[in-house]
Design a protein around this motif. Structure first.
Motif, PDB file in Angstrom:
ATOM      1  N   MET A   1     -80.189 -28.552 -42.411  1.00  0.00           N
ATOM      2  CA  MET A   1     -79.194 -28.216 -41.397  1.00  0.00           C
ATOM      3  C   MET A   1     -79.463 -26.815 -40.867  1.00  0.00           C
ATOM      4  O   MET A   1     -79.663 -25.881 -41.623  1.00  0.00           O
ATOM      5  N   GLY A   2     -79.463 -26.683 -39.553  1.00  0.00           N
ATOM      6  CA  GLY A   2     -79.651 -25.375 -38.950  1.00  0.00           C
ATOM      7  C   GLY A   2     -78.337 -24.766 -38.524  1.00  0.00           C
ATOM      8  O   GLY A   2     -77.299 -25.441 -38.441  1.00  0.00           O
ATOM      9  N   TYR A   3     -78.384 -23.488 -38.242  1.00  0.00           N
ATOM     10  CA  TYR A   3     -77.170 -22.737 -37.899  1.00  0.00           C
ATOM     11  C   TYR A   3     -77.278 -22.153 -36.494  1.00  0.00           C
ATOM     12  O   TYR A   3     -78.377 -21.965 -35.958  1.00  0.00           O
ATOM     13  N   ARG A   4     -76.135 -21.843 -35.919  1.00  0.00           N
ATOM     14  CA  ARG A   4     -76.071 -21.176 -34.620  1.00  0.00           C
ATOM     15  C   ARG A   4     -75.828 -19.690 -34.896  1.00  0.00           C
ATOM     16  O   ARG A   4     -74.835 -19.322 -35.532  1.00  0.00           O
ATOM     17  N   VAL A   5     -76.740 -18.851 -34.423  1.00  0.00           N
ATOM     18  CA  VAL A   5     -76.756 -17.437 -34.786  1.00  0.00           C
ATOM     19  C   VAL A   5     -76.650 -16.564 -33.540  1.00  0.00           C
ATOM     20  O   VAL A   5     -77.417 -16.747 -32.577  1.00  0.00           O
ATOM     21  N   ALA A   6     -75.722 -15.613 -33.573  1.00  0.00           N
ATOM     22  CA  ALA A   6     -75.559 -14.642 -32.490  1.00  0.00           C
ATOM     23  C   ALA A   6     -75.983 -13.271 -32.991  1.00  0.00           C
ATOM     24  O   ALA A   6     -75.554 -12.838 -34.072  1.00  0.00           O
ATOM     25  N   VAL A   7     -76.821 -12.576 -32.228  1.00  0.00           N
ATOM     26  CA  VAL A   7     -77.258 -11.223 -32.571  1.00  0.00           C
ATOM     27  C   VAL A   7     -76.632 -10.268 -31.572  1.00  0.00           C
ATOM     28  O   VAL A   7     -76.965 -10.286 -30.376  1.00  0.00           O
ATOM     29  N   ALA A   8     -75.702  -9.442 -32.032  1.00  0.00           N
ATOM     30  CA  ALA A   8     -74.983  -8.505 -31.166  1.00  0.00           C
ATOM     31  C   ALA A   8     -75.618  -7.122 -31.267  1.00  0.00           C
ATOM     32  O   ALA A   8     -75.861  -6.628 -32.365  1.00  0.00           O
ATOM     33  N   GLY A   9     -75.856  -6.500 -30.113  1.00  0.00           N
ATOM     34  CA  GLY A   9     -76.628  -5.260 -30.082  1.00  0.00           C
ATOM     35  C   GLY A   9     -78.099  -5.562 -30.016  1.00  0.00           C
ATOM     36  O   GLY A   9     -78.938  -4.814 -30.536  1.00  0.00           O
ATOM     37  N   VAL A  33     -78.587 -16.650 -29.885  1.00  0.00           N
ATOM     38  CA  VAL A  33     -78.152 -16.000 -28.653  1.00  0.00           C
ATOM     39  C   VAL A  33     -78.224 -14.490 -28.852  1.00  0.00           C
ATOM     40  O   VAL A  33     -77.904 -13.976 -29.926  1.00  0.00           O
ATOM     41  N   ALA A  34     -78.684 -13.784 -27.830  1.00  0.00           N
ATOM     42  CA  ALA A  34     -78.772 -12.326 -27.854  1.00  0.00           C
ATOM     43  C   ALA A  34     -77.604 -11.755 -27.056  1.00  0.00           C
ATOM     44  O   ALA A  34     -77.396 -12.127 -25.893  1.00  0.00           O
ATOM     45  N   LEU A  35     -76.845 -10.850 -27.673  1.00  0.00           N
ATOM     46  CA  LEU A  35     -75.649 -10.282 -27.046  1.00  0.00           C
ATOM     47  C   LEU A  35     -75.766  -8.769 -26.959  1.00  0.00           C
ATOM     48  O   LEU A  35     -76.323  -8.124 -27.843  1.00  0.00           O
ATOM     49  N   ALA A  36     -75.223  -8.209 -25.907  1.00  0.00           N
ATOM     50  CA  ALA A  36     -75.172  -6.752 -25.752  1.00  0.00           C
ATOM     51  C   ALA A  36     -74.068  -6.442 -24.743  1.00  0.00           C
ATOM     52  O   ALA A  36     -73.321  -7.329 -24.312  1.00  0.00           O
ATOM     53  N   SER A  37     -73.961  -5.178 -24.370  1.00  0.00           N
ATOM     54  CA  SER A  37     -72.927  -4.772 -23.424  1.00  0.00           C
ATOM     55  C   SER A  37     -73.233  -5.311 -22.025  1.00  0.00           C
ATOM     56  O   SER A  37     -74.347  -5.785 -21.749  1.00  0.00           O
ATOM     57  N   SER A  38     -72.264  -5.193 -21.146  1.00  0.00           N
ATOM     58  CA  SER A  38     -72.424  -5.702 -19.780  1.00  0.00           C
ATOM     59  C   SER A  38     -73.586  -5.033 -19.058  1.00  0.00           C
ATOM     60  O   SER A  38     -74.204  -5.630 -18.169  1.00  0.00           O
TER      61      SER A  38
END
Length: 346
Positions: A1-9, A33-38
């Motif tokens: 089973m795989g996971y959904r991973v968010a990387v913030a910064g 998913v790669a997350l950062a500021s606007s």
């Protein structure tokens, strides 16, 4: 089973390293998913050798349905968005200092206290300070043998601990010194090129710095609440790789051979202790490496049951990104990650 991973910064030095290490270690992720500021929305970051991710907005991201959030966006940002992610049952591993000493939030170095993950009832796990992480990995096997009472440590910390701006400042000042440009100190309080600065983070009332305080309180939380720690934290003109000169005072008599054997077999530690020219590890040699290196192991004759050694590690890996991914791997191993995690049932 795989996971959904968010990387913030994801656009910062640690965020990029997180993505690199997730790919290197084949973390079981079905989606990243790669997350950062606007300001960074639409920028591209690499995940492994082939995949490119377009950065999305952390401020508007919906964490429902995501299993894991690896956060390194800065303490003030994590303070807002890490609890939002956890409230959506997305387990957060936070690299900032914001949650480290918060009750109910485990502070974890997997080689030392992986079982503490079972106490992550708030859905947030803290990654320790980079200088603390490598030190406790080396201290753990020695504590089990000799029961450490007191630690005196002097650190030699790379400028990457201050982020990309710290690395840029060292590069600019070094280059400027050769072409006779004026030296400007912006990120650091004094010139860092060809210099050392005994000052990391802000000063406290007792004359210590926040970085020194972190090493003391975090070591107690991770390893043993009875250990006393005196730290002197120094910024040095090295790009990557923290070094530490550590002296310990123990309850039990020191057996040097047993200490060597314990370190040689400890997870996450490589002992290179050759009493000859070059028989030790320096920061340049540890860049890109996962392990914490111990050298110069010797009896300290100035205290009862004393031992001294040299400790080196890549601060962007074990001191930050690697430790966070190892925490995630431990969560998987202990079946604590995902929608069926027992941590969400309380």
């Amino acid at each position: 089973m795989g996971y959904r991973v968010a990387v913030a910064g994801a656009t910062g030095a640690v965020g990029r390293e997180l993505l690199r290490i997730l790919a290197e270690r084949n973390f079981p992720a079905d989606e990243i998913v790669a997350l950062a500021s606007s300001r960074s929305v639409g920028k591209e970051v690499s995940f492994g050798d082939k995949k490119i991710l377009k950065v999305q907005n952390l401020e508007t991201f919906d964490f429902h349905g995501w299993d894991l959030g690896l956060f390194s966006p800065g303490g003030a940002v994590s303070a807002i968005y890490a609890p939002k992610a956890a409230a959506a049952h997305c387990m957060v591993v936070d690299n900032t200092s914001h949650f480290r000493m918060e009750p109910g939030v485990p502070l974890v170095v997997p080689e030392v206290n992986a079982t503490a993950l079972q106490k992550a009832k708030k859905g947030i796990i803290a990654n320790p300070n980079c200088s603390t992480a490598q030190m406790v990995v080396a201290l753990k096997p020695l504590h089990e043998l000799f029961k450490i009472r007191r630690v005196v440590v002097s650190t030699y910390q790379a400028v990457s601990g201050a982020g990309k701006t710290g690395m840029d400042e060292l590069f600019t000042q070094t280059r400027g010194s050769f072409v006779h440009d004026p030296i400007e100190a912006k990120q650091f309080t004094k010139q860092i090129a060809f210099n050392v600065i005994p000052h990391i983070d802000r000063f406290l009332e007792d004359g210590s710095t926040k970085e020194e305080w972190k090493m003391a309180v975090e070591t107690r939380k991770i390893l043993d609440p009875d250990i006393q720690v005196l730290a002197t934290c120094v910024r040095v003109p090295v790009f990557i790789g923290h070094s530490e000169a550590i002296s310990i005072e123990c309850e039990r008599p020191i057996d040097l051979r047993k200490a060597q054997e314990a370190l040689r077999h400890a997870p996450g530690v490589i002992l290179r202790d050759e009493r000859e020219d070059g028989g030790y590890v320096t920061p340049v040699e540890c860049v890109g490496e996962d392990d914490t290196y111990v050298s110069r192991l010797r009896i300290d004759p100035t205290v009862e049951n004393g031992l001294a050694f040299w400790c080196v590690s890549d601060n962007l890996r074990k001191g930050a990104a690697l430790n966070a991914v190892q925490i995630a791997e431990s969560l998987v191993e202990q079946k604590l990650l995902g929608k069926n995690s027992p941590l969400w049932k309380n």
